[in-house]
Design a protein around this motif. Sequence first.
Motif, mmCIF file in Angstrom:
data_model
loop_
_atom_site.group_PDB
_atom_site.id
_atom_site.type_symbol
_atom_site.label_atom_id
_atom_site.label_comp_id
_atom_site.label_asym_id
_atom_site.label_seq_id
_atom_site.Cartn_x
_atom_site.Cartn_y
_atom_site.Cartn_z
ATOM 1 N N LYS A 18 19.679 65.894 40.868
ATOM 2 C CA LYS A 18 18.585 64.935 40.629
ATOM 3 C C LYS A 18 19.047 63.484 40.708
ATOM 4 O O LYS A 18 18.300 62.621 41.162
ATOM 5 C CB LYS A 18 17.930 65.212 39.276
ATOM 6 C CG LYS A 18 17.240 66.570 39.233
ATOM 7 C CD LYS A 18 15.949 66.519 38.445
ATOM 8 C CE LYS A 18 15.194 67.827 38.598
ATOM 9 N NZ LYS A 18 15.079 68.566 37.357
ATOM 10 N N ILE A 19 20.280 63.205 40.282
ATOM 11 C CA ILE A 19 20.714 61.792 40.324
ATOM 12 C C ILE A 19 21.507 61.505 41.604
ATOM 13 O O ILE A 19 21.228 60.555 42.308
ATOM 14 C CB ILE A 19 21.541 61.415 39.065
ATOM 15 C CG1 ILE A 19 20.694 61.663 37.809
ATOM 16 C CG2 ILE A 19 21.995 59.961 39.146
ATOM 17 C CD1 ILE A 19 21.385 61.352 36.504
ATOM 18 N N ALA A 20 22.481 62.371 41.887
ATOM 19 C CA ALA A 20 23.339 62.083 43.052
ATOM 20 C C ALA A 20 22.776 62.666 44.351
ATOM 21 O O ALA A 20 23.235 62.310 45.441
ATOM 22 C CB ALA A 20 24.749 62.623 42.793
ATOM 23 N N GLY A 21 21.803 63.563 44.237
ATOM 24 C CA GLY A 21 21.209 64.147 45.458
ATOM 25 C C GLY A 21 22.164 65.052 46.206
ATOM 26 O O GLY A 21 22.151 65.124 47.432
ATOM 27 N N ILE A 22 23.032 65.749 45.440
ATOM 28 C CA ILE A 22 24.065 66.578 46.073
ATOM 29 C C ILE A 22 23.830 68.052 45.754
ATOM 30 O O ILE A 22 23.633 68.419 44.591
ATOM 31 C CB ILE A 22 25.469 66.160 45.565
ATOM 32 C CG1 ILE A 22 25.814 64.773 46.092
ATOM 33 C CG2 ILE A 22 26.539 67.176 45.965
ATOM 34 C CD1 ILE A 22 27.043 64.179 45.442
ATOM 35 N N LYS A 23 23.887 68.859 46.804
ATOM 36 C CA LYS A 23 23.847 70.316 46.586
ATOM 37 C C LYS A 23 25.249 70.861 46.871
ATOM 38 O O LYS A 23 25.918 70.395 47.781
ATOM 39 C CB LYS A 23 22.843 70.954 47.534
ATOM 40 C CG LYS A 23 21.400 70.703 47.144
ATOM 41 C CD LYS A 23 20.535 71.885 47.565
ATOM 42 C CE LYS A 23 19.056 71.675 47.413
ATOM 43 N NZ LYS A 23 18.523 71.190 46.211
#
Length: 268
Positions: free
Chosen positions: A229-234
């Motif tokens: 949600k914050i860093a946009g990393i999967k």
Amino acid sequence: MPIIGIDYEKCNDCNICLTVCPRLFSRDKEQDKIVFNDPQNGCNLDGRCIAMCPSDAILHEDLGEVLSFKAAQNPSTLIPYETMHKFMSAKRSIRGFKNKKVPRAVIEQVLNSMKYAPTGANIRTLECTIISDKAIIKKLSDSVIDALIATNSPNYAEGAKKAREIGFDTIFYSAPHVMIIHSTNPNDSMNSTIALTYGMLSAQSLGLGTCWIGLAHGVLAASKEVREKIAGIKGKVWGVITIGYPAQKFFRVPPRPSLKIKGLDELD
Ligand SMILES: Cc1cc2nc3c(=O)[nH]c(=O)nc-3n(C[C@H](O)[C@H](O)[C@H](O)COP(=O)(O)O)c2cc1C
């Protein structure tokens, strides 16, 4: 298959490719020449055959740019030990940055160095996310501090909380950019550490400062919420550094203890 064959107009039949990669190249006795065997996924694409062929006779496609410069044959001629040693020993963790973004072209130079870091079996699955939005960096910093408070980490939590109250960021030190290395490959831990180290040294050569941020790494690795949600990393987060123009100066290199070493006495 990015290695696609041999350019016989250039090949001088020296056999080097054969010794470098006997899976891809072999000698055909009837034709009395080296032939290319498509190994069907047996090539790890490290390009050693391309790099070691003295007559540039290995045909390839879609592998990217091949650099050719004289010192590639003998890299030690580029940087003498003394210079390299000073450069490395003077590398400090930077915890104060100028309020100035790094131009995209400069960040690209750093990333370009990182791509030459070795990876296990030449598997290239690393991804990099660069966060430059002050509000997102603040959110990340807040989540790290909140996680430290929640886990009651006495070393950092109290100080970080007090510093936050007066607007001081003890997680990212107001760095203009946070670089996060991540991937979906579970075996990328060591690869990412090496790649970031290449990046940090490259950044220093460009007048930039960096700092590993293990505290943020821990939180990003543990919290899907912060990661997605914050860093946009999967996927998995392997490392976090800050990057920017340093606002700190070091007048000397601090002392460091030697490594504990075995086996030196056996050397001449
Ligand atoms: C894996 C790792 C994690 C680190 N995490 C942090 C961190 O969260 N915050 C920080 O300010 N420094 C962090 N550092 C920087 C170290 O504190 C620093 O490298 C060490 O004190 C030596 O100082 P120098 O890098 O200036 O030589 C980290 C360094 C490493 C290698």
